[in-house]
Design a protein around this motif. Structure first.
Motif, PDB file in Angstrom:
ATOM      1  N   ALA A 161       0.834  -1.203   0.000  1.00 15.02           N
ATOM      2  CA  ALA A 161       0.000   0.000   0.000  1.00 15.02           C
ATOM      3  C   ALA A 161       0.875   1.262   0.000  1.00 15.02           C
ATOM      4  O   ALA A 161       0.593   2.225  -0.735  1.00 15.02           O
ATOM      5  CB  ALA A 161      -0.926  -0.002   1.214  1.00 15.02           C
ATOM      6  N   ILE A 162       1.937   1.248   0.798  1.00 17.50           N
ATOM      7  CA  ILE A 162       2.856   2.400   0.841  1.00 17.50           C
ATOM      8  C   ILE A 162       3.532   2.592  -0.505  1.00 17.50           C
ATOM      9  O   ILE A 162       3.623   3.708  -1.033  1.00 17.50           O
ATOM     10  CB  ILE A 162       3.909   2.192   1.952  1.00 17.50           C
ATOM     11  CG1 ILE A 162       3.257   2.241   3.332  1.00 17.50           C
ATOM     12  CG2 ILE A 162       5.008   3.252   1.855  1.00 17.50           C
ATOM     13  CD1 ILE A 162       4.194   1.873   4.475  1.00 17.50           C
ATOM     14  N   LEU A 163       4.014   1.492  -1.090  1.00 14.96           N
ATOM     15  CA  LEU A 163       4.707   1.561  -2.372  1.00 14.96           C
ATOM     16  C   LEU A 163       3.783   2.067  -3.482  1.00 14.96           C
ATOM     17  O   LEU A 163       4.156   2.957  -4.261  1.00 14.96           O
ATOM     18  CB  LEU A 163       5.253   0.182  -2.735  1.00 14.96           C
ATOM     19  CG  LEU A 163       5.949   0.045  -4.091  1.00 14.96           C
ATOM     20  CD1 LEU A 163       7.205   0.912  -4.135  1.00 14.96           C
ATOM     21  CD2 LEU A 163       6.295  -1.413  -4.376  1.00 14.96           C
ATOM     22  N   VAL A 164       2.584   1.506  -3.567  1.00 13.28           N
ATOM     23  CA  VAL A 164       1.642   1.901  -4.622  1.00 13.28           C
ATOM     24  C   VAL A 164       1.209   3.357  -4.442  1.00 13.28           C
ATOM     25  O   VAL A 164       1.107   4.110  -5.418  1.00 13.28           O
ATOM     26  CB  VAL A 164       0.413   0.969  -4.613  1.00 13.28           C
ATOM     27  CG1 VAL A 164      -0.634   1.456  -5.598  1.00 13.28           C
ATOM     28  CG2 VAL A 164       0.827  -0.451  -4.965  1.00 13.28           C
ATOM     29  N   TYR A 165       0.988   3.770  -3.205  1.00 11.62           N
ATOM     30  CA  TYR A 165       0.592   5.157  -2.945  1.00 11.62           C
ATOM     31  C   TYR A 165       1.703   6.115  -3.363  1.00 11.62           C
ATOM     32  O   TYR A 165       1.441   7.134  -4.018  1.00 11.62           O
ATOM     33  CB  TYR A 165       0.262   5.323  -1.466  1.00 11.62           C
ATOM     34  CG  TYR A 165      -0.201   6.720  -1.087  1.00 11.62           C
ATOM     35  CD1 TYR A 165      -1.272   7.309  -1.740  1.00 11.62           C
ATOM     36  CD2 TYR A 165       0.430   7.427  -0.070  1.00 11.62           C
ATOM     37  CE1 TYR A 165      -1.705   8.586  -1.394  1.00 11.62           C
ATOM     38  CE2 TYR A 165       0.002   8.702   0.284  1.00 11.62           C
ATOM     39  CZ  TYR A 165      -1.057   9.272  -0.380  1.00 11.62           C
ATOM     40  OH  TYR A 165      -1.484  10.546  -0.039  1.00 11.62           O
ATOM     41  N   GLY A 166       2.937   5.785  -3.011  1.00 15.26           N
ATOM     42  CA  GLY A 166       4.066   6.632  -3.389  1.00 15.26           C
ATOM     43  C   GLY A 166       4.213   6.752  -4.895  1.00 15.26           C
ATOM     44  O   GLY A 166       4.392   7.850  -5.438  1.00 15.26           O
ATOM     45  N   LEU A 167       4.130   5.623  -5.592  1.00 14.82           N
ATOM     46  CA  LEU A 167       4.229   5.649  -7.054  1.00 14.82           C
ATOM     47  C   LEU A 167       3.048   6.390  -7.673  1.00 14.82           C
ATOM     48  O   LEU A 167       3.204   7.114  -8.663  1.00 14.82           O
ATOM     49  CB  LEU A 167       4.292   4.222  -7.596  1.00 14.82           C
ATOM     50  CG  LEU A 167       5.602   3.459  -7.355  1.00 14.82           C
ATOM     51  CD1 LEU A 167       5.466   1.997  -7.782  1.00 14.82           C
ATOM     52  CD2 LEU A 167       6.749   4.129  -8.119  1.00 14.82           C
ATOM     53  N   GLY A 168       1.861   6.212  -7.083  1.00 16.33           N
ATOM     54  CA  GLY A 168       0.681   6.907  -7.584  1.00 16.33           C
ATOM     55  C   GLY A 168       0.822   8.415  -7.469  1.00 16.33           C
ATOM     56  O   GLY A 168       0.410   9.169  -8.367  1.00 16.33           O
ATOM     57  N   LEU A 169       1.410   8.888  -6.379  1.00 14.22           N
ATOM     58  CA  LEU A 169       1.634  10.323  -6.193  1.00 14.22           C
ATOM     59  C   LEU A 169       2.616  10.881  -7.218  1.00 14.22           C
ATOM     60  O   LEU A 169       2.584  12.074  -7.544  1.00 14.22           O
ATOM     61  CB  LEU A 169       2.163  10.596  -4.781  1.00 14.22           C
ATOM     62  CG  LEU A 169       1.184  10.370  -3.628  1.00 14.22           C
ATOM     63  CD1 LEU A 169       1.883  10.569  -2.290  1.00 14.22           C
ATOM     64  CD2 LEU A 169      -0.023  11.289  -3.735  1.00 14.22           C
ATOM     65  N   ILE A 170       3.483  10.019  -7.733  1.00  9.21           N
ATOM     66  CA  ILE A 170       4.453  10.456  -8.746  1.00  9.21           C
ATOM     67  C   ILE A 170       3.815  10.500 -10.132  1.00  9.21           C
ATOM     68  O   ILE A 170       3.916  11.495 -10.851  1.00  9.21           O
ATOM     69  CB  ILE A 170       5.683   9.520  -8.760  1.00  9.21           C
ATOM     70  CG1 ILE A 170       6.445   9.619  -7.436  1.00  9.21           C
ATOM     71  CG2 ILE A 170       6.618   9.879  -9.930  1.00  9.21           C
ATOM     72  CD1 ILE A 170       7.561   8.601  -7.284  1.00  9.21           C
TER      73      ILE A 170
END
Length: 273
Positions: A161-170
């Motif tokens: 969830a942290i990884l996907v959220y971070g990539l999504g914000l990019i």
């Protein structure tokens, strides 16, 4: 569940208002997806299920691949990876077009724009958790024993969830400025699929290939450690704490970069929209 309801909820206390608004947006996302499709829930598991059966047919039936000790039964091994990959792939793909797809609503609703990315991560994560019922059925059919290492499974959920959220914000703001980036993301995701130990165990990686440090490079992929956390429930030997640590650090770095990129680019994104 409407946008106006979300706006009214945003006038409450700081923490509660965004949590409630996020849940409203997530429920809206899920209800639209399931109420407008006759098969509803089936669609969330149909793709990884069919892909698992296809890969199983190709590798086991056509090429007569023998299940290795750390991948037996292979169909369960495949599903454990493909279900998690579906969450990752669909969330990044949707995040890349979230601002272009819902530009009018994003501009008009008085909520932090990061919630639009967060609700994608949450809704796709809920679909993933719901799809685990199919994995459980296959595990029972093929007698895949559940081990105590299953306690690591929630850690995998949090890290992903942290990884996907971070990539999504990019990717969410950048695709507004660079229209071709959405296609480039799809190509990168295809390459990442084969570099994330979805179809096979990372134990099969060669240390080097023509002097190229293959294993060291592939182990930097945060998805590798996350996959091992999921599969450790059935294959304890898959659990590698070094890979888990790399995944945790990588996910946090990506999140930090994502927050920075998103914060600096949102004002320009709103003007561009």
């Amino acid at each position: 569940m409407t946008a106006s309801t979300a706006v009214r909820s945003a006038r409450r206390t700081p923490f509660a208002k965004y949590r409630h608004s996020l849940w409203l947006l997530t429920k809206r996302d899920l209800s639209v997806r399931y109420t407008t499709n006759a098969l509803g829930y089936v669609w969330s598991i149909l793709d990884p299920l069919l892909m698992s059966l296809i890969y199983f047919f190709v590798f086991v039936v056509v090429f007569h691949r023998k299940d290795k000790a750390n991948e037996d039964p292979y169909i369960v091994y495949l599903m454990a990876g493909l279900l998690a990959w579906t969450w990752f792939n669909s969330a990044i793909t949707d995040a890349a077009r979230v601002f272009s797809k819902e530009a009018k609503l994003v501009r008009s609703v008085a909520l932090p724009r990061s919630l639009w990315v967060a609700r994608i991560v949450l809704s796709k994560g809920i679909e993933y958790v719901a799809s685990l019922a199919v994995l459980a059925v296959f595990a029972v059919i093929y007698h895949a024993p559940l081990h105590l290492t299953a306690v690591w499974f929630p850690v995998g959920l949090v890290l992903q969830a942290i990884l996907v959220y971070g990539l999504g914000l990019i990717v969410a703001p950048l695709t507004v400025f660079f229209k071709d980036l959405e296609r480039a993301i799809r190509l990168v995701l295809r390459l990442l699929f084969y570099a994330s130990a979805v179809l096979y165990s990372p134990l099969q990686w060669p240390d080097t290939l023509h002097g190229f440090p293959v294993r060291r490079i592939l182990e930097l992929n945060p998805l590798t450690g996350i996959m091992s956390l999921y599969r450790a429930a059935f294959w304890p030997q898959e659990l590698d704490l070094h890979r888990v640590l790399v995944s945790a650090v990588g996910a946090l770095i990506v999140l930090g970069i994502g927050l920075l990129v998103f914060r600096r680019s949102v004002p320009a994104v709103l003007k561009e929209m």
